[in-house]
Design an enzyme around this catalytic site. Structure first.
Site, PDB file in Angstrom:
ATOM      1  N   ARG A 184       0.850  -1.191   0.000  1.00 16.67           N
ATOM      2  CA  ARG A 184       0.000   0.000   0.000  1.00 16.67           C
ATOM      3  C   ARG A 184       0.882   1.236   0.000  1.00 16.67           C
ATOM      4  O   ARG A 184       1.499   1.561   1.000  1.00 16.67           O
ATOM      5  CB  ARG A 184      -0.909   0.029   1.240  1.00 16.67           C
ATOM      6  CG  ARG A 184      -1.904  -1.072   1.319  1.00 16.67           C
ATOM      7  CD  ARG A 184      -2.958  -0.915   0.263  1.00 16.67           C
ATOM      8  NE  ARG A 184      -3.992  -1.926   0.444  1.00 16.67           N
ATOM      9  CZ  ARG A 184      -4.806  -2.308  -0.503  1.00 16.67           C
ATOM     10  NH1 ARG A 184      -4.704  -1.787  -1.710  1.00 16.67           N
ATOM     11  NH2 ARG A 184      -5.724  -3.205  -0.273  1.00 16.67           N
ATOM     12  N   ALA A 213     -10.348  -7.561   1.826  1.00 17.44           N
ATOM     13  CA  ALA A 213     -11.289  -6.481   1.535  1.00 17.44           C
ATOM     14  C   ALA A 213     -11.404  -6.269   0.041  1.00 17.44           C
ATOM     15  O   ALA A 213     -10.565  -6.726  -0.728  1.00 17.44           O
ATOM     16  CB  ALA A 213     -10.817  -5.195   2.211  1.00 17.44           C
ATOM     17  N   GLU A 227     -14.590 -11.460  -2.335  1.00 15.31           N
ATOM     18  CA  GLU A 227     -13.248 -10.959  -2.036  1.00 15.31           C
ATOM     19  C   GLU A 227     -12.517 -11.875  -1.062  1.00 15.31           C
ATOM     20  O   GLU A 227     -11.316 -12.095  -1.188  1.00 15.31           O
ATOM     21  CB  GLU A 227     -13.325  -9.537  -1.474  1.00 15.31           C
ATOM     22  CG  GLU A 227     -13.700  -8.500  -2.500  1.00 15.31           C
ATOM     23  CD  GLU A 227     -12.596  -8.223  -3.515  1.00 15.31           C
ATOM     24  OE1 GLU A 227     -11.425  -8.555  -3.251  1.00 15.31           O
ATOM     25  OE2 GLU A 227     -12.918  -7.668  -4.583  1.00 15.31           O
ATOM     26  N   GLU A 249      -8.951 -13.480  -2.046  1.00 15.79           N
ATOM     27  CA  GLU A 249      -7.747 -13.099  -1.317  1.00 15.79           C
ATOM     28  C   GLU A 249      -7.289 -14.126  -0.301  1.00 15.79           C
ATOM     29  O   GLU A 249      -6.100 -14.216  -0.010  1.00 15.79           O
ATOM     30  CB  GLU A 249      -7.968 -11.757  -0.609  1.00 15.79           C
ATOM     31  CG  GLU A 249      -8.128 -10.612  -1.580  1.00 15.79           C
ATOM     32  CD  GLU A 249      -8.227  -9.266  -0.897  1.00 15.79           C
ATOM     33  OE1 GLU A 249      -8.129  -9.198   0.345  1.00 15.79           O
ATOM     34  OE2 GLU A 249      -8.396  -8.266  -1.623  1.00 15.79           O
ATOM     35  N   GLU A 259      -2.877  -8.460  -6.033  1.00 18.48           N
ATOM     36  CA  GLU A 259      -3.013  -9.652  -5.205  1.00 18.48           C
ATOM     37  C   GLU A 259      -1.898 -10.665  -5.440  1.00 18.48           C
ATOM     38  O   GLU A 259      -1.727 -11.595  -4.665  1.00 18.48           O
ATOM     39  CB  GLU A 259      -4.377 -10.303  -5.445  1.00 18.48           C
ATOM     40  CG  GLU A 259      -5.529  -9.411  -4.982  1.00 18.48           C
ATOM     41  CD  GLU A 259      -6.883  -9.921  -5.409  1.00 18.48           C
ATOM     42  OE1 GLU A 259      -6.951 -10.932  -6.137  1.00 18.48           O
ATOM     43  OE2 GLU A 259      -7.881  -9.297  -5.017  1.00 18.48           O
TER      44      GLU A 259
END
Length: 143
Positions: A14, A25, A42, A46, A91
């Site tokens: 991030r 998320a 999701e 993930e 991802e």
């Protein structure tokens, strides 16, 4: 959470923070998809945990003075690992880890988890699953 009380965390890049521990998320980016369906999709993408049960445990906002976006946090239970599908984009470099709920709470208070949605979700899950917090849950549900 899985049947052993473990929380699924993802370690993801991030900008500008480098990488952060977060809860799985995603965005409501499939037209007309209900939020609980997005949350389940999701989670599977993930964290390789299909068909969770559970519901919305809290609604959060990051900047109530300047933003109108609200975030729903779901407490999904009965999670099981079935292997992640082929990941792409952001991802692809994601690390998935399962930790006990108590360890996740410790990670919040030690500053290891700083993402505000993860902090809120983990502390809400702790309150929702801790028998001693029944009065807190009852008051919240009576509103």
């Amino acid at each position: 959470m899985d049947d052993d009380g473990n929380v699924v965390l993802v370690y993801q890049y991030r900008h500008p923070f480098a990488s952060l521990w977060e809860l799985p998320a995603g965005l409501l980016d499939v037209g007309g998809e209900p939020p609980h369906v997005t949350a389940a999709r999701e989670l599977e993408e993930e964290a390789a945990s299909p068909r969770p049960t559970g519901g919305c445990s809290s609604t959060l906002t990051r900047r109530p003075g300047s933003a109108t976006r609200a975030f729903r946090v779901y407490l999904a239970t009965g999670l099981r690992d079935v292997g992640r599908p082929e990941a792409d984009d952001e991802e692809a470099d994601m690390t998935v880890r399962r930790v006990s709920l108590d360890e996740a709470v410790q990670m919040v208070f030690s500053g290891e988890i700083v993402n505000s949605l993860a902090v809120g979700g983990i502390l809400a899950a702790h309150c929702m699953t801790d028998p001693s917090s029944f009065a807190i849950r009852r008051r919240a549900m009576d509103r």
